[in-house]
Design a protein around this motif. Structure first.
Motif, PDB file in Angstrom:
ATOM      1  N   ASN A   1     -18.608 -24.161 -29.067  1.00  0.00           N
ATOM      2  CA  ASN A   1     -19.916 -25.019 -29.126  1.00  0.00           C
ATOM      3  C   ASN A   1     -21.083 -24.089 -29.992  1.00  0.00           C
ATOM      4  O   ASN A   1     -22.335 -24.428 -30.031  1.00  0.00           O
TER       5      ASN A   1
ATOM      6  N   LEU B   1     -22.724 -22.382 -32.589  1.00  0.00           N
ATOM      7  CA  LEU B   1     -23.053 -22.221 -34.064  1.00  0.00           C
ATOM      8  C   LEU B   1     -22.912 -21.037 -34.852  1.00  0.00           C
ATOM      9  O   LEU B   1     -22.295 -20.764 -35.821  1.00  0.00           O
TER      10      LEU B   1
ATOM     11  N   ALA C   1     -14.905 -27.053 -33.820  1.00  0.00           N
ATOM     12  CA  ALA C   1     -16.238 -27.022 -33.512  1.00  0.00           C
ATOM     13  C   ALA C   1     -16.551 -28.100 -32.585  1.00  0.00           C
ATOM     14  O   ALA C   1     -16.418 -29.099 -32.989  1.00  0.00           O
TER      15      ALA C   1
ATOM     16  N   GLY D   1     -19.048 -30.760 -31.122  1.00  0.00           N
ATOM     17  CA  GLY D   1     -20.307 -31.231 -31.569  1.00  0.00           C
ATOM     18  C   GLY D   1     -20.988 -31.759 -30.239  1.00  0.00           C
ATOM     19  O   GLY D   1     -20.918 -31.068 -29.047  1.00  0.00           O
ATOM     20  N   GLY D   2     -22.291 -32.390 -30.597  1.00  0.00           N
ATOM     21  CA  GLY D   2     -23.152 -32.756 -29.522  1.00  0.00           C
ATOM     22  C   GLY D   2     -24.613 -32.700 -30.030  1.00  0.00           C
ATOM     23  O   GLY D   2     -24.673 -32.678 -30.944  1.00  0.00           O
ATOM     24  N   THR D   3     -25.397 -32.662 -29.121  1.00  0.00           N
ATOM     25  CA  THR D   3     -26.835 -32.282 -29.336  1.00  0.00           C
ATOM     26  C   THR D   3     -27.011 -30.874 -29.575  1.00  0.00           C
ATOM     27  O   THR D   3     -26.700 -30.070 -28.696  1.00  0.00           O
ATOM     28  N   TYR D   4     -27.728 -30.682 -30.677  1.00  0.00           N
ATOM     29  CA  TYR D   4     -27.914 -29.178 -30.908  1.00  0.00           C
ATOM     30  C   TYR D   4     -29.233 -28.820 -30.146  1.00  0.00           C
ATOM     31  O   TYR D   4     -30.433 -29.546 -30.331  1.00  0.00           O
TER      32      TYR D   4
ATOM     33  N   PHE E   1     -24.280 -26.367 -29.509  1.00  0.00           N
ATOM     34  CA  PHE E   1     -24.309 -27.773 -29.090  1.00  0.00           C
ATOM     35  C   PHE E   1     -24.028 -27.978 -27.528  1.00  0.00           C
ATOM     36  O   PHE E   1     -23.132 -27.347 -27.195  1.00  0.00           O
TER      37      PHE E   1
ATOM     38  N   HIS F   1     -22.089 -35.149 -24.770  1.00  0.00           N
ATOM     39  CA  HIS F   1     -21.090 -35.445 -25.633  1.00  0.00           C
ATOM     40  C   HIS F   1     -20.399 -33.974 -26.049  1.00  0.00           C
ATOM     41  O   HIS F   1     -19.066 -34.183 -26.313  1.00  0.00           O
ATOM     42  N   THR F   2     -20.970 -33.011 -25.653  1.00  0.00           N
ATOM     43  CA  THR F   2     -20.124 -31.766 -25.942  1.00  0.00           C
ATOM     44  C   THR F   2     -19.148 -31.696 -25.019  1.00  0.00           C
ATOM     45  O   THR F   2     -17.944 -31.330 -25.129  1.00  0.00           O
TER      46      THR F   2
ATOM     47  N   SER G   1     -16.168 -34.037 -25.567  1.00  0.00           N
ATOM     48  CA  SER G   1     -15.352 -33.568 -26.411  1.00  0.00           C
ATOM     49  C   SER G   1     -14.444 -32.452 -25.877  1.00  0.00           C
ATOM     50  O   SER G   1     -13.304 -32.356 -26.242  1.00  0.00           O
TER      51      SER G   1
END
Length: 180
Positions: free
Chosen positions: A48, A50, A66, A68-71, A78, A82-83, A86
């Motif tokens: 997660n 970057l 990678a 994703g989700g909220t940065y 992330f 959601h992360t 995932s």
């Protein structure tokens, strides 16, 4: 702490084997591990972070997943539900992670979103490796992440408080001291 974190990352790299699927968290300590991954290819990396994604993108022999989700700019990663969701879709051979604070045999963080993602990473990994420099034993964290006994290997630098290392071992923790 850059040199200490690099020593911990080198020690963690000794745990890698070609063909593995590994999860690397968003910590600056584990970011150093990305430098060692090309020597252990083929390897699949789930992250997660970057900066880890950027470091590994296009690296021959590294399959990159990678999350994703909220940065979250503060972590350059992330995070959030959601992360974590995932992450639950994967199974990895090993997880490499760090923590903000270690108190009374537990890992802590200041962000509930971080805890949520790291717990999902722990659940997705067959083996869990924690990298902890000595400053983590004096840092503070608000949210409990996991007891240290949930890790298969704990790598600490040689400046870690002897009493804390002894307590970890008494609790049954597999602690390896990384010399300076």
């Amino acid at each position: 702490m850059a040199q200490t974190k690099q020593r911990l990352a080198r020690a963690a790299a000794e745990e890698l084997a070609p063909g593995q699927i590994v999860v690397i968290d968003d910590s600056t300590t584990c970011l150093g591990l990305t430098r060692h991954l090309p020597r252990h290819t083929p390897i699949t990396v789930i992250t997660n972070s970057l900066p880890a994604i950027t470091a590994l993108a296009g690296e021959p022999g590294v399959a990159l997943v990678a999350l994703g989700g909220t940065y979250f700019p503060a972590y350059d990663a992330f995070m959030g539900p959601h992360t974590a969701h995932s992450t639950a879709a994967f199974r990895a051979d090993a997880l490499f992670m760090s923590t903000t604070a270690v108190t009374a045999g537990r890992c802590y963080h200041m962000s509930p979103e971080t805890v949520q993602v790291k717990q999902a990473m722990m659940a997705a990994a067959a083996r869990r490796v924690l990298l902890v420099d000595h400053t983590k034993f004096v840092n503070q964290g608000l949210y409990a992440l996991a007891p240290l006994t949930d890790f298969d290997l704990i790598l600490v630098d040689d400046v870690a408080p002897a009493g804390e290392v002894r307590r970890l071992r008494e609790l049954g923790g597999n602690v390896r001291i990384v010399p300076g």
